[in-house]
Design a protein around this motif. Structure first.
Motif, PDB file in Angstrom:
ATOM      1  N   ALA A 111       0.831  -1.205   0.000  1.00 38.48           N
ATOM      2  CA  ALA A 111       0.000   0.000   0.000  1.00 38.48           C
ATOM      3  C   ALA A 111       0.869   1.261   0.000  1.00 38.48           C
ATOM      4  O   ALA A 111       0.547   2.238  -0.675  1.00 38.48           O
TER       5      ALA A 111
ATOM      6  N   VAL B 101      -4.568  -0.618   2.067  1.00 37.55           N
ATOM      7  CA  VAL B 101      -5.359  -1.549   1.248  1.00 37.55           C
ATOM      8  C   VAL B 101      -4.515  -1.868   0.014  1.00 37.55           C
ATOM      9  O   VAL B 101      -3.880  -0.964  -0.562  1.00 37.55           O
TER      10      VAL B 101
ATOM     11  N   SER C 214     -12.382   2.546   4.266  1.00 39.55           N
ATOM     12  CA  SER C 214     -13.411   3.208   5.086  1.00 39.55           C
ATOM     13  C   SER C 214     -14.063   2.213   6.039  1.00 39.55           C
ATOM     14  O   SER C 214     -14.310   2.536   7.207  1.00 39.55           O
TER      15      SER C 214
ATOM     16  N   TYR D   6      -9.323  12.700   2.959  1.00 37.36           N
ATOM     17  CA  TYR D   6      -9.850  11.343   3.079  1.00 37.36           C
ATOM     18  C   TYR D   6     -10.569  11.140   4.404  1.00 37.36           C
ATOM     19  O   TYR D   6     -11.679  10.605   4.455  1.00 37.36           O
TER      20      TYR D   6
HETATM   21  C1  LIG Z   1      -5.938   5.359   2.158  1.00 40.70           C
HETATM   22  C2  LIG Z   1      -6.490   3.950   1.920  1.00 40.70           C
HETATM   23  C3  LIG Z   1      -6.278   3.091   3.143  1.00 40.70           C
HETATM   24  C4  LIG Z   1      -7.979   4.098   1.658  1.00 40.70           C
HETATM   25  O1  LIG Z   1      -8.517   2.807   1.428  1.00 40.70           O
HETATM   26  P1  LIG Z   1      -9.536   2.577   0.242  1.00 40.70           P
HETATM   27  O2  LIG Z   1     -10.128   1.243   0.422  1.00 40.70           O
HETATM   28  O3  LIG Z   1      -8.876   2.877  -1.047  1.00 40.70           O
HETATM   29  O4  LIG Z   1     -10.576   3.749   0.563  1.00 40.70           O
HETATM   30  P2  LIG Z   1     -12.135   3.776   0.296  1.00 40.70           P
HETATM   31  O5  LIG Z   1     -12.467   2.917  -0.899  1.00 40.70           O
HETATM   32  O6  LIG Z   1     -12.840   3.500   1.540  1.00 40.70           O
HETATM   33  O7  LIG Z   1     -12.336   5.274  -0.069  1.00 40.70           O
HETATM   34  C5  LIG Z   1     -11.924   5.680  -1.328  1.00 40.70           C
HETATM   35  C6  LIG Z   1     -12.194   7.130  -1.468  1.00 40.70           C
HETATM   36  O8  LIG Z   1     -11.229   7.858  -0.759  1.00 40.70           O
HETATM   37  C7  LIG Z   1     -10.554   8.708  -1.634  1.00 40.70           C
HETATM   38  N1  LIG Z   1      -9.172   8.818  -1.186  1.00 40.70           N
HETATM   39  C8  LIG Z   1      -8.289   7.834  -1.023  1.00 40.70           C
HETATM   40  N2  LIG Z   1      -7.119   8.369  -0.565  1.00 40.70           N
HETATM   41  C9  LIG Z   1      -7.333   9.704  -0.459  1.00 40.70           C
HETATM   42  C10 LIG Z   1      -6.553  10.800  -0.054  1.00 40.70           C
HETATM   43  N3  LIG Z   1      -5.281  10.632   0.342  1.00 40.70           N
HETATM   44  N4  LIG Z   1      -7.120  12.032  -0.053  1.00 40.70           N
HETATM   45  C11 LIG Z   1      -8.392  12.211  -0.424  1.00 40.70           C
HETATM   46  N5  LIG Z   1      -9.193  11.208  -0.813  1.00 40.70           N
HETATM   47  C12 LIG Z   1      -8.647   9.983  -0.842  1.00 40.70           C
HETATM   48  C13 LIG Z   1     -10.681   8.068  -2.989  1.00 40.70           C
HETATM   49  O9  LIG Z   1     -10.528   9.030  -4.002  1.00 40.70           O
HETATM   50  C14 LIG Z   1     -12.092   7.557  -2.920  1.00 40.70           C
HETATM   51  O10 LIG Z   1     -13.002   8.608  -3.108  1.00 40.70           O
HETATM   52  P3  LIG Z   1     -14.478   8.333  -3.698  1.00 40.70           P
HETATM   53  O11 LIG Z   1     -15.167   7.405  -2.731  1.00 40.70           O
HETATM   54  O12 LIG Z   1     -15.096   9.692  -3.718  1.00 40.70           O
HETATM   55  O13 LIG Z   1     -14.262   7.731  -5.025  1.00 40.70           O
HETATM   56  C15 LIG Z   1      -5.854   3.290   0.676  1.00 40.70           C
HETATM   57  O14 LIG Z   1      -6.090   4.080  -0.442  1.00 40.70           O
HETATM   58  C16 LIG Z   1      -4.357   3.041   0.819  1.00 40.70           C
HETATM   59  O15 LIG Z   1      -3.933   1.983   1.254  1.00 40.70           O
HETATM   60  N6  LIG Z   1      -3.526   4.042   0.420  1.00 40.70           N
HETATM   61  C17 LIG Z   1      -2.086   3.895   0.512  1.00 40.70           C
HETATM   62  C18 LIG Z   1      -1.625   3.942   1.944  1.00 40.70           C
HETATM   63  C19 LIG Z   1      -2.102   5.201   2.655  1.00 40.70           C
HETATM   64  O16 LIG Z   1      -2.076   6.298   2.096  1.00 40.70           O
HETATM   65  N7  LIG Z   1      -2.548   5.044   3.918  1.00 40.70           N
HETATM   66  C20 LIG Z   1      -3.046   6.148   4.696  1.00 40.70           C
HETATM   67  C21 LIG Z   1      -1.953   7.051   5.116  1.00 40.70           C
HETATM   68  S1  LIG Z   1      -2.575   8.447   6.015  1.00 40.70           S
END
Ligand SMILES: CC(C)(COP(=O)(O)OP(=O)(O)OC[C@H]1O[C@@H](n2cnc3c(N)ncnc32)[C@H](O)[C@@H]1OP(=O)(O)O)[C@@H](O)C(=O)NCCC(=O)NCCS
Length: 173
Positions: free
Chosen positions: A24, A90, A101, A127
């Motif tokens: 991730a 994820v 989420s 987010y």
């Molecule tokens: C952040 C993370 C855990 C979210 O998990 P996910 O399963 O993709 O998230 P969800 O499906 O519940 O939500 C997706 C939504 O969040 C939004 N989103 C994801 N990361 C975002 C961010 N950094 N800023 C704003 N929105 C974000 C997506 O655009 C999407 O928006 P939508 O529902 O309007 O299309 C995942 O994207 C991930 O593993 N990212 C890499 C690691 C990371 O950044 N961890 C968090 C560090 S603070």
């Protein structure tokens, strides 16, 4: 999608968590210039010191695809009651389907039920706002701009002062 606790002492779960968090965060903008992520090491450090308070895995068709960890944090004068959420990750092909989420909502539900004061984290407000997190004037995480320091509180008590996270967040070995 199914959310479950990490199984205590289960090496398969430990390996899955490392894999999920590494994958991730690999290539995440916060690791510029191809730097190796370190977030995947944090759950192991928390576990080793008995501070992995909550470790949830999200499974799809029986395969772990997402993970979130929570650990105790000192918040200002409060030595207990606050928990830090992170890392959360994820697998990239599974992102954007609500798994992150769902993991975070379940973690918040568990901590509320357990009587926590609230949950803090460092993360993207874009987010986390949708999950109820927001900035709190007077809440800081040393070295991090306040706009990325977020909290959810479950009662009247406001998180105030500096957040001190587990040492594993500062220097993953
Ligand atoms: C952040 C993370 C855990 C979210 O998990 P996910 O399963 O993709 O998230 P969800 O499906 O519940 O939500 C997706 C939504 O969040 C939004 N989103 C994801 N990361 C975002 C961010 N950094 N800023 C704003 N929105 C974000 C997506 O655009 C999407 O928006 P939508 O529902 O309007 O299309 C995942 O994207 C991930 O593993 N990212 C890499 C690691 C990371 O950044 N961890 C968090 C560090 S603070």
């Amino acid at each position: 999608m199914h959310i479950r606790d990490e199984r205590p002492g289960n090496q398969q779960d430990c390996r899955a968590i490392i894999h999920i968090e590494y994958t991730a965060f690999k290539g995440h903008p916060m690791h510029a210039h191809g730097a190796e992520p370190t977030e995947h090491l944090i759950p192991g450090l928390l576990r080793a010191s008995g501070d992995l308070i909550l470790s949830l895995l999200a499974e799809v068709e029986g395969e772990p695809v997402g993970h979130v960890a929570l650990s105790p944090a000192v918040v200002g004068k409060d030595r207990a009651g606050w928990y830090l959420l992170g890392p959360v990750g994820v697998l990239p092909p599974m992102q954007g389907r609500g798994i992150g989420s769902a993991l975070i909502r379940e973690a918040l539900r568990r901590m509320r039920d357990a009587g926590a004061l609230g949950v803090v984290l460092v993360g993207d407000p874009g987010y986390y706002a949708r999950l109820g997190f927001g900035c709190v004037p007077g809440l800081h995480y040393p070295g991090v701009p306040d706009q990325y320091v977020l909290a959810v509180r479950f009662g009247d008590r406001l998180p105030q002062g500096d957040i001190i996270a587990h040492a594993g967040f500062a220097e993953p070995a």
